[in-house]
Scaffold this active site. Structure first.
Site, mmCIF file in Angstrom:
data_model
loop_
_atom_site.group_PDB
_atom_site.id
_atom_site.type_symbol
_atom_site.label_atom_id
_atom_site.label_comp_id
_atom_site.label_asym_id
_atom_site.label_seq_id
_atom_site.Cartn_x
_atom_site.Cartn_y
_atom_site.Cartn_z
ATOM 1 N N HIS A 79 38.995 81.130 38.761
ATOM 2 C CA HIS A 79 39.496 80.066 37.881
ATOM 3 C C HIS A 79 40.742 79.428 38.479
ATOM 4 C CE1 HIS A 79 42.695 82.630 36.006
ATOM 5 N NE2 HIS A 79 41.793 83.594 36.007
ATOM 6 N N ASP A 81 43.091 77.743 36.702
ATOM 7 C CA ASP A 81 44.243 77.691 35.799
ATOM 8 C C ASP A 81 44.985 79.021 35.738
ATOM 9 O OD1 ASP A 81 41.818 78.624 34.577
ATOM 10 O OD2 ASP A 81 42.743 78.461 32.604
ATOM 11 N N ASP A 112 46.460 86.706 39.458
ATOM 12 C CA ASP A 112 45.482 86.239 38.453
ATOM 13 C C ASP A 112 45.385 84.726 38.497
ATOM 14 O OD1 ASP A 112 43.927 85.780 36.209
ATOM 15 O OD2 ASP A 112 45.482 86.334 34.769
ATOM 16 N N GLU A 147 39.733 78.903 32.276
ATOM 17 C CA GLU A 147 39.406 80.305 31.966
ATOM 18 C C GLU A 147 40.399 80.898 30.981
ATOM 19 O OE1 GLU A 147 39.386 84.670 32.141
ATOM 20 O OE2 GLU A 147 41.047 83.345 32.643
ATOM 21 N N GLU A 148 41.686 80.609 31.205
ATOM 22 C CA GLU A 148 42.723 81.255 30.394
ATOM 23 C C GLU A 148 42.721 80.798 28.938
ATOM 24 O OE1 GLU A 148 44.220 83.793 31.217
ATOM 25 O OE2 GLU A 148 44.697 83.824 33.358
ATOM 26 N N GLU A 175 36.766 87.660 39.168
ATOM 27 C CA GLU A 175 38.032 88.378 39.311
ATOM 28 C C GLU A 175 37.984 89.776 38.683
ATOM 29 O OE1 GLU A 175 41.189 86.834 36.709
ATOM 30 O OE2 GLU A 175 39.628 85.792 35.601
ATOM 31 N N HIS A 385 49.848 88.035 33.842
ATOM 32 C CA HIS A 385 50.490 87.460 32.651
ATOM 33 C C HIS A 385 51.931 87.957 32.460
ATOM 34 C CE1 HIS A 385 46.426 86.283 30.553
ATOM 35 N NE2 HIS A 385 46.361 86.186 31.875
#
Ligand SMILES: [Zn+2]
Ligand SMILES: [Zn+2]
Length: 425
Positions: A79, A81, A112, A147-148, A175, A385
């Protein structure tokens, strides 16, 4: 040395350039990311296709044609984003991609999952340009948006599209998560995310009074019940009866209540409404109906005038009602090929796991495509995150080698009749 590392064009500096593109929410710069990848891909002589399932949310597809295009292809997903970052709380600015003298590259997205986005491409670059490797099966990379925030305008629409079907994908990688040991981790399922909002109402009243059924009291009672459930689940993890990803997690992410005033909140007034937002994750083995009943009966009971809203962020079951899990035993030939490729690269693999978080892989598993979650990061703290997300340069570079082994093995896999039996459990 006299070299000026930042001006070189190497896998590390290409990683840094991508990390500096601000693809964090709430305003991800997808256009810059797509143009960055488009020019990188063209520089190794491959073609790209930009799909747009939702305006302003491009999805970039890269294709390395195999010598036998009739065989099912391999898809590598990443992804574009990232989640936001709070710059003032970082050691180095989150979009600086600062590389320290001990090799740590600090950036939001370094783990990530911008690392794998570059590693896929660098592995293909090496296989193609240096090793003159020719794949039997076609290899695709998909760079997807959103994705997020659930993947609804990205992977979900992609997986349901005619374009996706036409790719004839036999196996996919997405991932994973970092490993704190020297063994690589691999994931055969994700937990399903629910966003739960519970609301309480009650009579407002003077801040000095004690009375029953205020909105705050009702909400706090629910939070106590939820906390007990959370502790019971957590105890199973602490006692090592279950992994973190094998229990139901529930974590409050916001609380909203109070009567606003110009300087903050009115302090001597008990409010008439109160609300909490919770992130809930269910492993594929949990019964969603039981949790729904628990929420209705105990977490937000109508007897205390509470209401709730559950939004399920994507599929928990496949079209046959089965949990979304990819087989990791010898009955799945892709699993054996993957495992051998890790060993061939000098790596060790730990026991396959359920991922504690959630990825776009669930949309592809729902389509019946065997999908593993994998990010080649060993001896690395899990920082997704978090503040100060970083990845070491040496770990990043080793990951490219690992993908060279994986991509060459998967794309050379002859398959045959056995491939037909590869199904999501
Ligand atoms: Zn991710
Ligand atoms: Zn994430």
């Amino acid at each position: 040395s006299q070299s000026q590392p930042e001006q070189e064009d190497t896998p590390i500096t290409r990683f840094q350039r991508y990390l500096r593109i601000k693809t964090a929410h709430p305003n991800p710069d997808y256009a810059s990311a797509v143009s960055f990848f488009t020019s990188e891909v063209h520089s190794i002589g491959l073609k790209t296709l930009t799909l747009e399932f939702s305006p302003g949310k491009p999805l970039l597809l890269v294709t390395w044609p195999g010598s036998d295009p009739s065989l099912p292809s391999i898809l590598l997903n990443s992804h574009l984003d990232s989640v936001p970052a709070e710059p003032s709380k970082w050691l180095h600015p989150p979009f600086s991609a600062t590389r320290t003298s001990d090799g740590k590259i600090y950036a939001r997205g370094s783990q990530d999952d911008k690392c794998i986005a570059i590693q896929y491409l660098e592995a293909i670059r090496n296989l193609r340009m240096k090793r003159k490797f020719q794949p039997l099966r076609t290899v695709h990379i998909s760079y997807v948006p959103d994705e997020e925030i659930g993947g609804f305008d990205g992977a979900a629409k992609f997986a349901a599209s005619k374009e996706f079907q036409d790719l004839n994908i036999g196996f996919m990688l997405d991932e994973g998560q970092a490993s704190t040991t020297d063994e690589f981790r691999v994931f055969y399922a994700d937990r399903s995310p629910w966003h739960l909002i519970i609301k309480a109402v009650g009579m407002p009243g003077h801040g000095s009074r004690m009375y029953d059924n205020s909105a705050m009291e009702n909400l706090m009672k629910s939070m106590e019940t939820i906390s007990r459930f959370r502790e019971n689940q957590f105890d199973l993890v602490k006692a090592k009866v279950a992994a973190n990803s094998e229990v139901i997690s529930v974590n409050p992410v916001y609380l909203k209540a109070g009567t606003p005033s110009p300087t903050g909140f009115v302090m001597n007034m008990q409010p008439s409404e109160a609300e909490a937002g919770l992130d809930v994750r269910l492993p594929p083995t949990a019964d969603p109906d039981l949790l729904r009943k628990r929420i209705a009966d105990e977490w937000a009971p109508a007897t205390r005038n509470m209401t709730y809203q559950i939004s399920e962020k994507g599929p928990i079951r496949d079209y046959m009602g089965r949990p979304l899990m990819t087989l990791t035993n010898e009955s799945n030939p892709w699993w054996s090929v993957f495992k051998q490729a890790i060993i061939a690269a000098g790596g060790k693999l730990s026991r396959p796991e359920i991922l504690a978080s959630t990825t776009d892989a669930r949309y592809m598993r729902q389509m019946g495509i065997p999908t593993l979650g994998f990010s080649p990061m060993i001896n690395t703290p899990i920082l997704l995150h978090e503040h100060n997300e970083y990845l070491k340069d040496s770990v990043f570079l080793k990951g490219i080698e690992v993908y060279e082994s994986i991509i060459s093995s998967l794309s050379s896999f002859k398959g045959g009749s056995v491939e037909a039996s590869t199904q999501v459990q």
